[in-house]
Write an enzyme that holds these catalytic residues in place. Structure first.
Site, PDB file in Angstrom:
ATOM      1  N   MET A 104     -12.018   4.390  -0.605  1.00 18.12           N
ATOM      2  CA  MET A 104     -12.680   4.610   0.685  1.00 18.12           C
ATOM      3  C   MET A 104     -13.371   5.975   0.589  1.00 18.12           C
ATOM      4  O   MET A 104     -12.935   6.977   1.167  1.00 18.12           O
ATOM      5  CB  MET A 104     -11.649   4.556   1.830  1.00 18.12           C
ATOM      6  CG  MET A 104     -11.174   3.132   2.093  1.00 18.12           C
ATOM      7  SD  MET A 104      -9.716   3.035   3.134  1.00 18.12           S
ATOM      8  CE  MET A 104      -8.447   3.145   1.870  1.00 18.12           C
TER       9      MET A 104
ATOM     10  N   HIS B 212      -1.138  -1.320  -4.214  1.00 17.97           N
ATOM     11  CA  HIS B 212      -2.434  -0.974  -3.613  1.00 17.97           C
ATOM     12  C   HIS B 212      -2.511   0.526  -3.373  1.00 17.97           C
ATOM     13  O   HIS B 212      -1.622   1.113  -2.752  1.00 17.97           O
ATOM     14  CB  HIS B 212      -2.596  -1.731  -2.286  1.00 17.97           C
ATOM     15  CG  HIS B 212      -3.946  -1.654  -1.655  1.00 17.97           C
ATOM     16  ND1 HIS B 212      -5.027  -2.399  -2.095  1.00 17.97           N
ATOM     17  CD2 HIS B 212      -4.392  -0.910  -0.618  1.00 17.97           C
ATOM     18  CE1 HIS B 212      -6.078  -2.123  -1.318  1.00 17.97           C
ATOM     19  NE2 HIS B 212      -5.715  -1.235  -0.428  1.00 17.97           N
TER      20      HIS B 212
ATOM     21  N   GLY C 171       1.276  -2.226   4.142  1.00 19.42           N
ATOM     22  CA  GLY C 171       1.816  -0.871   4.041  1.00 19.42           C
ATOM     23  C   GLY C 171       3.081  -0.778   4.879  1.00 19.42           C
ATOM     24  O   GLY C 171       4.193  -0.966   4.392  1.00 19.42           O
TER      25      GLY C 171
ATOM     26  N   SER D  49       0.849  -1.197   0.000  1.00 14.03           N
ATOM     27  CA  SER D  49       0.000   0.000   0.000  1.00 14.03           C
ATOM     28  C   SER D  49       0.878   1.239   0.000  1.00 14.03           C
ATOM     29  O   SER D  49       1.658   1.448   0.948  1.00 14.03           O
ATOM     30  CB  SER D  49      -0.878   0.017   1.246  1.00 14.03           C
ATOM     31  OG  SER D  49      -1.398   1.332   1.423  1.00 14.03           O
TER      32      SER D  49
ATOM     33  N   HIS E 152      -8.291   1.054  -4.032  1.00 16.68           N
ATOM     34  CA  HIS E 152      -9.243   0.841  -2.930  1.00 16.68           C
ATOM     35  C   HIS E 152      -9.898   2.170  -2.618  1.00 16.68           C
ATOM     36  O   HIS E 152      -9.271   3.052  -2.035  1.00 16.68           O
ATOM     37  CB  HIS E 152      -8.450   0.302  -1.720  1.00 16.68           C
ATOM     38  CG  HIS E 152      -9.264   0.113  -0.485  1.00 16.68           C
ATOM     39  ND1 HIS E 152      -8.672  -0.091   0.748  1.00 16.68           N
ATOM     40  CD2 HIS E 152     -10.597   0.077  -0.256  1.00 16.68           C
ATOM     41  CE1 HIS E 152      -9.606  -0.242   1.673  1.00 16.68           C
ATOM     42  NE2 HIS E 152     -10.783  -0.145   1.086  1.00 16.68           N
TER      43      HIS E 152
ATOM     44  N   ASP F 226      -4.641   3.389  -1.630  1.00 18.87           N
ATOM     45  CA  ASP F 226      -5.688   3.673  -0.646  1.00 18.87           C
ATOM     46  C   ASP F 226      -6.201   5.094  -0.835  1.00 18.87           C
ATOM     47  O   ASP F 226      -5.560   6.040  -0.418  1.00 18.87           O
ATOM     48  CB  ASP F 226      -5.142   3.474   0.765  1.00 18.87           C
ATOM     49  CG  ASP F 226      -5.095   2.017   1.124  1.00 18.87           C
ATOM     50  OD1 ASP F 226      -4.049   1.547   1.600  1.00 18.87           O
ATOM     51  OD2 ASP F 226      -6.114   1.330   0.913  1.00 18.87           O
TER      52      ASP F 226
ATOM     53  N   MET G 252     -11.340  -5.643   5.800  1.00 15.79           N
ATOM     54  CA  MET G 252     -10.470  -4.702   6.504  1.00 15.79           C
ATOM     55  C   MET G 252     -10.102  -5.293   7.852  1.00 15.79           C
ATOM     56  O   MET G 252     -10.985  -5.718   8.608  1.00 15.79           O
ATOM     57  CB  MET G 252     -11.155  -3.357   6.686  1.00 15.79           C
ATOM     58  CG  MET G 252     -11.394  -2.575   5.408  1.00 15.79           C
ATOM     59  SD  MET G 252      -9.902  -2.323   4.437  1.00 15.79           S
ATOM     60  CE  MET G 252      -8.938  -1.308   5.554  1.00 15.79           C
TER      61      MET G 252
ATOM     62  N   MET H  69      -8.746   8.058  -0.114  1.00 15.99           N
ATOM     63  CA  MET H  69      -9.601   8.436   1.018  1.00 15.99           C
ATOM     64  C   MET H  69     -10.155   9.845   0.826  1.00 15.99           C
ATOM     65  O   MET H  69      -9.443  10.736   0.363  1.00 15.99           O
ATOM     66  CB  MET H  69      -8.777   8.400   2.310  1.00 15.99           C
ATOM     67  CG  MET H  69      -8.130   7.055   2.554  1.00 15.99           C
ATOM     68  SD  MET H  69      -7.125   7.120   4.051  1.00 15.99           S
ATOM     69  CE  MET H  69      -6.508   5.447   4.055  1.00 15.99           C
TER      70      MET H  69
ATOM     71  N   ASP I 176      -6.507  -6.094   4.505  1.00 18.45           N
ATOM     72  CA  ASP I 176      -5.826  -4.810   4.456  1.00 18.45           C
ATOM     73  C   ASP I 176      -5.833  -4.187   5.847  1.00 18.45           C
ATOM     74  O   ASP I 176      -6.899  -3.936   6.402  1.00 18.45           O
ATOM     75  CB  ASP I 176      -6.598  -3.910   3.466  1.00 18.45           C
ATOM     76  CG  ASP I 176      -6.032  -2.519   3.349  1.00 18.45           C
ATOM     77  OD1 ASP I 176      -6.571  -1.740   2.541  1.00 18.45           O
ATOM     78  OD2 ASP I 176      -5.052  -2.205   4.042  1.00 18.45           O
TER      79      ASP I 176
HETATM   80  C1  DX5 Z   1      -6.698   1.880   5.530  1.00 16.02           C
HETATM   81  C2  DX5 Z   1      -5.459   1.550   4.759  1.00 16.02           C
HETATM   82  C3  DX5 Z   1      -4.340   0.853   5.573  1.00 16.02           C
HETATM   83  C4  DX5 Z   1      -3.154   0.547   4.707  1.00 16.02           C
HETATM   84  C5  DX5 Z   1      -2.338  -0.587   5.248  1.00 16.02           C
HETATM   85  O1  DX5 Z   1      -6.487   2.306   6.758  1.00 16.02           O
HETATM   86  O2  DX5 Z   1      -5.910   0.680   3.769  1.00 16.02           O
HETATM   87  O3  DX5 Z   1      -4.878  -0.298   6.115  1.00 16.02           O
HETATM   88  O4  DX5 Z   1      -3.499   0.148   3.453  1.00 16.02           O
HETATM   89  O5  DX5 Z   1      -1.592  -0.061   6.227  1.00 16.02           O
HETATM   90  P1  DX5 Z   1      -0.700  -0.952   7.201  1.00 16.02           P
HETATM   91  O6  DX5 Z   1      -0.243  -2.188   6.441  1.00 16.02           O
HETATM   92  O7  DX5 Z   1       0.443  -0.039   7.552  1.00 16.02           O
HETATM   93  O8  DX5 Z   1      -1.601  -1.290   8.328  1.00 16.02           O
HETATM   94 ZN    ZN Z   2      -6.640  -0.430   1.214  1.00 16.68          ZN
END
Ligand code: DX5
Ligand code: ZN
Length: 212
Positions: free
Chosen positions: A68, A32, A193, A7, A66, A34, A137, A36, A171
């Site tokens: 969100m 990936h 991530g 991520s 992804h 993310d 999640m 937001m 994730d």
């Molecule tokens: C939403 C994001 C995180 C990220 C992963 O909060 O989707 O979950 O991708 O982050 P780590 O692997 O650092 O938890």
């Molecule tokens: Zn994600």
């Protein structure tokens, strides 16, 4: 074998190209994104322009977007045009989930559906044949570096019991320590991530996931 989707939320924002090149060298499978909006989750990240720039620079790297967002339907075509290979939305959105999944497919992308920790696996039931991937999640979405919520793994086995045939993805808080348990629950794709971008040897982490 568990595929790895680093991520970029956890990448060095001022050295994104370097970090993505390292991810490619590590043998990761997808990248990936993310995305937001500060409404659906309490954080803002990045938009389609970054996706487009990454796809131009790394055309062979499948982009796993992804969303969100409260209203992902407004951005599906934009991310498809930006080079997304896969677009995942959340079942909790106010809009028409089935319609959004059909639109993702009509744009030539693979469709994913995600649930937050507080949403039961049963929320997938109406969409089991409408999506190619189910994203569970394992943290409250919005921020990287949170602790893994192990009880969420039950949703992976529940999805298979419900007859879901697509890819199972998680994730949030995924790392080398919890990968074996995730493999035992049938995981197909791990978003990582912090564990990936802080790893001494990301290629070893990828090899480990591929060997499960
Ligand atoms: C939403 C994001 C995180 C990220 C992963 O909060 O989707 O979950 O991708 O982050 P780590 O692997 O650092 O938890
Ligand atoms: Zn994600």
């Amino acid at each position: 074998m568990i595929k790895v989707a680093p991520s970029i939320l956890a990448a060095d924002a001022l050295n994104m190209e370097r970090d993505i090149a390292r991810a490619v060298e590590s043998g990761c499978d997808w990248l990936h994104f993310d995305v937001m909006d500060g409404h659906f989750v309490p954080n803002l990240s990045f938009g389609p322009d970054l996706c487009k720039a990454v796809h131009r620079r790394f055309p062979e790297l499948p982009l796993d977007v992804h969303l969100m967002l409260d209203n992902p339907e407004k951005y599906l075509a934009t991310f498809a045009k930006a080079g997304a290979a896969r677009i995942t939305i959340h079942v909790e959105i106010p809009g028409d989930v089935g319609e959004a999944l059909r639109t993702i497919h009509s744009l030539g992308c693979k469709a994913g559906l995600s649930v937050k920790p507080g949403t039961p696996a049963e929320a997938f039931a109406p969409y089991l044949d409408a999506c190619d991937l189910a994203l569970v999640m394992t943290v409250e979405p919005g921020f990287g570096g949170q602790s893994f919520m192990a009880e969420q793994m039950e949703k992976l086995t529940a999805l298979r019991r419900m007859g879901f045939k697509g890819l199972l993805q998680v994730d949030g808080g995924v790392n080398a320590a919890n990968l074996p348990a995730l493999a035992a629950h049938g995981l197909d794709v791990a978003v990582m991530g912090t564990a990936f971008f802080r790893a001494e040897d990301p290629a070893a982490l990828v090899r480990e996931a591929h060997g499960l």
